[in-house]
Write a protein that holds these residues in place. Structure first.
Motif, PDB file in Angstrom:
ATOM      1  N   VAL A  44       0.877  -1.175   0.000  1.00  0.00           N
ATOM      2  CA  VAL A  44       0.000   0.000   0.000  1.00  0.00           C
ATOM      3  C   VAL A  44       0.917   1.229   0.000  1.00  0.00           C
ATOM      4  O   VAL A  44       2.105   1.125   0.330  1.00  0.00           O
ATOM      5  CB  VAL A  44      -0.957   0.017   1.218  1.00  0.00           C
ATOM      6  CG1 VAL A  44      -2.020  -1.058   1.084  1.00  0.00           C
ATOM      7  CG2 VAL A  44      -0.211  -0.127   2.542  1.00  0.00           C
ATOM      8  N   ASN A  45       0.368   2.389  -0.377  1.00  0.00           N
ATOM      9  CA  ASN A  45       1.240   3.571  -0.472  1.00  0.00           C
ATOM     10  C   ASN A  45       1.968   3.833   0.843  1.00  0.00           C
ATOM     11  O   ASN A  45       3.168   4.136   0.854  1.00  0.00           O
ATOM     12  CB  ASN A  45       0.438   4.802  -0.886  1.00  0.00           C
ATOM     13  CG  ASN A  45       0.036   4.738  -2.355  1.00  0.00           C
ATOM     14  OD1 ASN A  45       0.258   3.730  -3.019  1.00  0.00           O
ATOM     15  ND2 ASN A  45      -0.566   5.802  -2.853  1.00  0.00           N
ATOM     16  N   ALA A  46       1.251   3.735   1.969  1.00  0.00           N
ATOM     17  CA  ALA A  46       1.879   4.000   3.271  1.00  0.00           C
ATOM     18  C   ALA A  46       3.097   3.103   3.472  1.00  0.00           C
ATOM     19  O   ALA A  46       4.189   3.562   3.842  1.00  0.00           O
ATOM     20  CB  ALA A  46       0.863   3.779   4.390  1.00  0.00           C
ATOM     21  N   THR A  63       0.432  -5.023  -9.104  1.00  0.00           N
ATOM     22  CA  THR A  63      -0.142  -4.127 -10.105  1.00  0.00           C
ATOM     23  C   THR A  63       0.406  -2.713  -9.950  1.00  0.00           C
ATOM     24  O   THR A  63       0.927  -2.358  -8.891  1.00  0.00           O
ATOM     25  CB  THR A  63      -1.657  -4.028  -9.910  1.00  0.00           C
ATOM     26  OG1 THR A  63      -1.901  -3.361  -8.657  1.00  0.00           O
ATOM     27  CG2 THR A  63      -2.309  -5.393  -9.858  1.00  0.00           C
ATOM     28  N   GLY A  64       0.223  -1.903 -10.985  1.00  0.00           N
ATOM     29  CA  GLY A  64       0.535  -0.476 -10.899  1.00  0.00           C
ATOM     30  C   GLY A  64      -0.507   0.321 -11.654  1.00  0.00           C
ATOM     31  O   GLY A  64      -1.065  -0.185 -12.643  1.00  0.00           O
ATOM     32  N   VAL A  65      -0.763   1.551 -11.217  1.00  0.00           N
ATOM     33  CA  VAL A  65      -1.788   2.357 -11.899  1.00  0.00           C
ATOM     34  C   VAL A  65      -1.359   2.820 -13.297  1.00  0.00           C
ATOM     35  O   VAL A  65      -2.159   3.410 -14.023  1.00  0.00           O
ATOM     36  CB  VAL A  65      -2.269   3.579 -11.073  1.00  0.00           C
ATOM     37  CG1 VAL A  65      -3.137   3.163  -9.915  1.00  0.00           C
ATOM     38  CG2 VAL A  65      -1.118   4.457 -10.639  1.00  0.00           C
ATOM     39  N   GLY A  66      -0.111   2.540 -13.683  1.00  0.00           N
ATOM     40  CA  GLY A  66       0.306   2.788 -15.059  1.00  0.00           C
ATOM     41  C   GLY A  66      -0.245   1.731 -16.010  1.00  0.00           C
ATOM     42  O   GLY A  66      -0.111   1.841 -17.224  1.00  0.00           O
ATOM     43  N   TYR A  75     -10.331  -0.948  -8.201  1.00  0.00           N
ATOM     44  CA  TYR A  75      -9.263  -1.101  -7.203  1.00  0.00           C
ATOM     45  C   TYR A  75      -7.950  -0.470  -7.679  1.00  0.00           C
ATOM     46  O   TYR A  75      -6.969  -0.439  -6.932  1.00  0.00           O
ATOM     47  CB  TYR A  75      -8.984  -2.583  -6.925  1.00  0.00           C
ATOM     48  CG  TYR A  75     -10.189  -3.373  -6.460  1.00  0.00           C
ATOM     49  CD1 TYR A  75     -10.760  -3.131  -5.209  1.00  0.00           C
ATOM     50  CD2 TYR A  75     -10.739  -4.369  -7.259  1.00  0.00           C
ATOM     51  CE1 TYR A  75     -11.860  -3.864  -4.787  1.00  0.00           C
ATOM     52  CE2 TYR A  75     -11.830  -5.102  -6.837  1.00  0.00           C
ATOM     53  CZ  TYR A  75     -12.393  -4.840  -5.595  1.00  0.00           C
ATOM     54  OH  TYR A  75     -13.473  -5.565  -5.178  1.00  0.00           O
ATOM     55  N   GLY A  76      -7.908  -0.051  -8.965  1.00  0.00           N
ATOM     56  CA  GLY A  76      -6.682   0.534  -9.514  1.00  0.00           C
ATOM     57  C   GLY A  76      -5.790  -0.488 -10.191  1.00  0.00           C
ATOM     58  O   GLY A  76      -4.585  -0.277 -10.317  1.00  0.00           O
ATOM     59  N   ASN A  77      -6.387  -1.599 -10.651  1.00  0.00           N
ATOM     60  CA  ASN A  77      -5.621  -2.679 -11.266  1.00  0.00           C
ATOM     61  C   ASN A  77      -6.046  -2.842 -12.733  1.00  0.00           C
ATOM     62  O   ASN A  77      -7.251  -2.807 -13.033  1.00  0.00           O
ATOM     63  CB  ASN A  77      -5.856  -3.982 -10.494  1.00  0.00           C
ATOM     64  CG  ASN A  77      -5.514  -3.831  -9.004  1.00  0.00           C
ATOM     65  OD1 ASN A  77      -4.542  -3.150  -8.658  1.00  0.00           O
ATOM     66  ND2 ASN A  77      -6.302  -4.443  -8.128  1.00  0.00           N
TER      67      ASN A  77
HETATM   68  O1  DON Z   1       1.320   6.745  -5.102  1.00  0.00           O
HETATM   69  C1  DON Z   1       0.541   6.579  -6.021  1.00  0.00           C
HETATM   70  O2  DON Z   1      -0.643   6.811  -5.919  1.00  0.00           O
HETATM   71  C2  DON Z   1       1.094   6.041  -7.323  1.00  0.00           C
HETATM   72  N1  DON Z   1       2.424   6.507  -7.527  1.00  0.00           N
HETATM   73  C3  DON Z   1       1.127   4.542  -7.325  1.00  0.00           C
HETATM   74  C4  DON Z   1      -0.193   3.900  -6.990  1.00  0.00           C
HETATM   75  C5  DON Z   1      -0.405   2.589  -7.642  1.00  0.00           C
HETATM   76  O3  DON Z   1       0.227   2.229  -8.613  1.00  0.00           O
HETATM   77  C6  DON Z   1      -1.529   1.793  -7.111  1.00  0.00           C
HETATM   78  N2  DON Z   1      -1.661   0.568  -7.834  1.00  0.00           N
HETATM   79  N3  DON Z   1      -2.305  -0.047  -8.483  1.00  0.00           N
END
Ligand code: DON
Length: 319
Positions: free
Chosen positions: A127-129, A271-274, A297-299
């Motif tokens: 998670v970001n945190a 996963t990544g939001v890209g 979910y951002g996936n």
């Molecule tokens: O910190 C963020 O919000 C973005 N740099 C990364 C978030 C992200 O990739 C969530 N994933 N699916």
């Protein structure tokens, strides 16, 4: 005969089989228009939504590619896996377990509530945190040194040069107030281990690293191959840490969508939001999907469908 049959079923798929199934997955989902590009980072909304690439790399270094596999996209949260690897390699696994924790939150990737509801730790490195906390655990005397260690680690995993995508970095750095807030909440409770703005800035930079689907797949294949990059043969992380990284991917790689992913695909993945997803079949291969539109979910929608299809066709589910 039963033994022989199961031996056949367990045999690793051939390169031709992998190519065929990857092509089928691409054809099956290429016109799927569901999902939507991330737009909370303005530059991500402008990435062409139709991009779609699939790469499989085996532990022997065979590379299977279909579609848009040479277009760089921002690695985003897939990066979190490799920063976790860096911290473990530098300071051992216990520091991540103790100072970040490894529990799923059941909350969105950028949740502040999740930190507040627990014991103040960041919950898990994905998670970001937790990712920002992981960045803060890197031993560094300056932001430059902190970033340099991350950059070198990613390049070693990828076996190639990687650069920060300047437009993505600027767009995200200009708008990352929520992540700066998260870093301060963690710092306030003693759960962030460098200056909060330094941690956020370096984290934002790591998320803006550009990778092609093929480069991300080389990174993943290093984890599929016990920590040794199967293309360059360089050791990137001790073998003993790899199961812990994969366990964390299984439990947290899709945030509050991790349960569904484990059910449907049965593979550790991140996963990544890209629009990237890197999935690992331990000891065998990696599958990367790339397509910008995301679910709630951002996936990435198409990357998930493609990986699920390939895993199911080839019986790769680890459970
Ligand atoms: O910190 C963020 O919000 C973005 N740099 C990364 C978030 C992200 O990739 C969530 N994933 N699916």
């Amino acid at each position: 005969a039963a033994l022989a049959a199961s031996a056949v079923a367990l045999a690793a798929p051939s390169k031709d089989q992998l190519q065929k199934v990857a092509e089928q997955a691409h054809a099956k989902f290429k016109d799927d228009k569901s999902g939507k590009n991330a737009d909370y980072i303005p530059a991500l909304a402008k990435v062409p939504s139709e991009l779609f690439g699939i790469v499989i790399i085996t532990k022997d270094g065979d590379v299977i590619k279909v579609g848009d596999v040479d277009t760089p996209f921002s690695i985003q949260s897939c990066s979190k896996v490799f920063t976790m690897c860096l911290v473990m390699q530098e300071s051992g696994d216990k520091i991540v377990y103790d100072k970040v924790n490894v529990e799923p939150t059941g909350e969105a990737f950028n949740s502040i509530t999740a930190i507040e509801e627990g014991d103040g730790r960041a919950d898990n490195p994905f998670v970001n945190a937790g990712a920002i906390a992981t960045v803060s655990l890197i031993k560094a005397k300056s932001p430059e040194e902190r970033w340099d260690k991350i950059h070198k680690t990613y390049e070693k995993f990828a076996g190639s040069k990687l650069i920060v995508m300047p437009d993505i970095f600027k767009s995200e750095a200009d708008t990352n107030f929520r992540n700066r807030g998260i870093a301060h909440v963690l710092f306030n409770s003693g759960n962030l281990f460098c200056d909060p703005l330094e941690a956020t800035e370096v984290y934002t930079k790591q998320c803006s690293v550009g990778v092609t689907a093929e480069q991300l797949a080389v990174m993943g294949s290093t984890l599929a191959n016990g920590g040794v990059n199967p293309i360059t043969k360089e050791k990137c992380i001790d073998k003993k840490y790899v199961p812990k990284v994969l366990a964390t991917m299984t439990m947290n790689g899709f945030y509050d969508g991790s349960g569904q992913w484990a059910w449907n695909a049965g593979l550790p993945a991140k996963t990544g939001v890209g629009g990237g997803i890197v999935a690992v079949v331990p000891g065998e291969l990696t599958i990367v999907g790339f397509a910008p539109p995301l679910d709630t979910y951002g996936n990435s929608v198409r990357a998930q469908k493609a990986i699920e299809f390939i895993a199911s066709e080839l019986d790769l589910n680890i459970f």
